[in-house]
Design a protein around this motif. Structure first.
Motif, PDB file in Angstrom:
ATOM      1  N   LYS A  37      35.815  57.376  39.384  1.00 28.44           N
ATOM      2  CA  LYS A  37      36.469  58.658  38.995  1.00 28.44           C
ATOM      3  C   LYS A  37      37.652  58.481  38.253  1.00 28.44           C
ATOM      4  O   LYS A  37      37.696  59.615  37.370  1.00 28.44           O
ATOM      5  N   LEU A  38      38.377  57.555  38.529  1.00 27.76           N
ATOM      6  CA  LEU A  38      39.569  57.456  37.506  1.00 27.76           C
ATOM      7  C   LEU A  38      39.608  56.728  36.414  1.00 27.76           C
ATOM      8  O   LEU A  38      40.445  56.669  35.584  1.00 27.76           O
ATOM      9  N   GLY A  39      38.304  56.197  36.072  1.00 30.96           N
ATOM     10  CA  GLY A  39      37.966  55.703  35.052  1.00 30.96           C
ATOM     11  C   GLY A  39      38.472  54.221  34.723  1.00 30.96           C
ATOM     12  O   GLY A  39      38.812  53.682  33.734  1.00 30.96           O
ATOM     13  N   LEU A  40      38.782  53.438  36.089  1.00 27.37           N
ATOM     14  CA  LEU A  40      39.444  52.192  35.961  1.00 27.37           C
ATOM     15  C   LEU A  40      38.384  51.043  35.549  1.00 27.37           C
ATOM     16  O   LEU A  40      37.333  51.042  35.767  1.00 27.37           O
ATOM     17  N   PRO A  41      38.905  50.113  34.878  1.00 27.20           N
ATOM     18  CA  PRO A  41      38.192  49.216  34.155  1.00 27.20           C
ATOM     19  C   PRO A  41      37.533  48.116  35.376  1.00 27.20           C
ATOM     20  O   PRO A  41      38.165  48.036  36.393  1.00 27.20           O
ATOM     21  N   GLY A  42      36.655  47.457  34.940  1.00 26.70           N
ATOM     22  CA  GLY A  42      35.975  46.509  35.869  1.00 26.70           C
ATOM     23  C   GLY A  42      36.696  45.431  36.579  1.00 26.70           C
ATOM     24  O   GLY A  42      36.518  45.262  37.680  1.00 26.70           O
ATOM     25  N   ARG A  43      37.753  45.290  35.682  1.00 22.20           N
ATOM     26  CA  ARG A  43      38.676  43.959  36.045  1.00 22.20           C
ATOM     27  C   ARG A  43      39.711  44.450  37.357  1.00 22.20           C
ATOM     28  O   ARG A  43      39.831  43.599  38.015  1.00 22.20           O
ATOM     29  N   PHE A  44      39.779  45.703  37.357  1.00 22.11           N
ATOM     30  CA  PHE A  44      40.687  46.421  38.488  1.00 22.11           C
ATOM     31  C   PHE A  44      39.780  46.114  39.875  1.00 22.11           C
ATOM     32  O   PHE A  44      40.466  45.976  40.848  1.00 22.11           O
ATOM     33  N   THR A  45      38.438  46.442  39.609  1.00 22.19           N
ATOM     34  CA  THR A  45      37.685  46.297  40.738  1.00 22.19           C
ATOM     35  C   THR A  45      37.703  44.902  41.289  1.00 22.19           C
ATOM     36  O   THR A  45      37.558  44.578  42.569  1.00 22.19           O
ATOM     37  N   PHE A  46      37.386  43.950  40.341  1.00 21.75           N
ATOM     38  CA  PHE A  46      37.473  42.612  41.065  1.00 21.75           C
ATOM     39  C   PHE A  46      38.787  42.206  41.508  1.00 21.75           C
ATOM     40  O   PHE A  46      38.861  41.606  42.513  1.00 21.75           O
ATOM     41  N   LEU A  47      40.005  42.558  40.892  1.00 20.24           N
ATOM     42  CA  LEU A  47      41.180  42.607  41.665  1.00 20.24           C
ATOM     43  C   LEU A  47      41.257  43.022  42.973  1.00 20.24           C
ATOM     44  O   LEU A  47      41.713  42.380  44.031  1.00 20.24           O
ATOM     45  N   ILE A  48      40.812  44.190  43.191  1.00 18.29           N
ATOM     46  CA  ILE A  48      40.647  44.777  44.698  1.00 18.29           C
ATOM     47  C   ILE A  48      39.726  44.026  45.426  1.00 18.29           C
ATOM     48  O   ILE A  48      40.100  43.845  46.489  1.00 18.29           O
ATOM     49  N   ASP A  49      38.551  43.623  44.752  1.00 22.55           N
ATOM     50  CA  ASP A  49      37.766  42.785  45.775  1.00 22.55           C
ATOM     51  C   ASP A  49      38.369  41.463  46.223  1.00 22.55           C
ATOM     52  O   ASP A  49      38.270  41.186  47.223  1.00 22.55           O
ATOM     53  N   PHE A  50      39.101  40.916  45.286  1.00 21.99           N
ATOM     54  CA  PHE A  50      39.657  39.574  45.718  1.00 21.99           C
ATOM     55  C   PHE A  50      40.697  39.979  46.705  1.00 21.99           C
ATOM     56  O   PHE A  50      41.049  38.888  47.519  1.00 21.99           O
ATOM     57  N   ALA A  51      41.588  40.674  46.825  1.00 18.47           N
ATOM     58  CA  ALA A  51      42.576  41.476  47.347  1.00 18.47           C
ATOM     59  C   ALA A  51      41.953  41.432  48.779  1.00 18.47           C
ATOM     60  O   ALA A  51      42.493  41.090  50.053  1.00 18.47           O
ATOM     61  N   VAL A  52      40.883  42.178  48.940  1.00 20.82           N
ATOM     62  CA  VAL A  52      40.342  42.375  50.196  1.00 20.82           C
ATOM     63  C   VAL A  52      39.675  41.198  50.803  1.00 20.82           C
ATOM     64  O   VAL A  52      39.641  40.990  52.094  1.00 20.82           O
TER      65      VAL A  52
END
Length: 75
Positions: A37-52
């Motif tokens: 919804k905020l238009g974040l790139p996919g690399r931020f998704t991976f960063l969040i996934d790795f943090a979790v």
């Protein structure tokens, strides 16, 4: 009296693990929903996934330590 203090410490540690697991999963769900919804790139998704994933690995390690400490106090 020492055993009671040890049990209280283990219970506190267990509550911390539970909060980390619940909080990290809520954060992950919210980030997965809010990211596009905020238009974040996919690399931020991976960063969040790795943090979790790091939080979940930490919680597994601490849970194992709690289990080992409880086994030591039994026998």
């Amino acid at each position: 009296m020492g055993l009671d203090d040890n049990e209280v410490a283990l219970a506190r540690q267990g509550r911390m693990v539970a909060l980390v697991i619940a909080g990290s999963m809520l954060f992950w769900i919210l980030a997965q929903w809010l990211g596009p919804k905020l238009g974040l790139p996919g690399r931020f998704t991976f960063l969040i996934d790795f943090a979790v994933l790091a939080a979940l690995v930490w919680s597994m390690v601490v849970t194992y330590q709690i289990w080992r400490k409880r086994q030591d106090t039994k026998g």
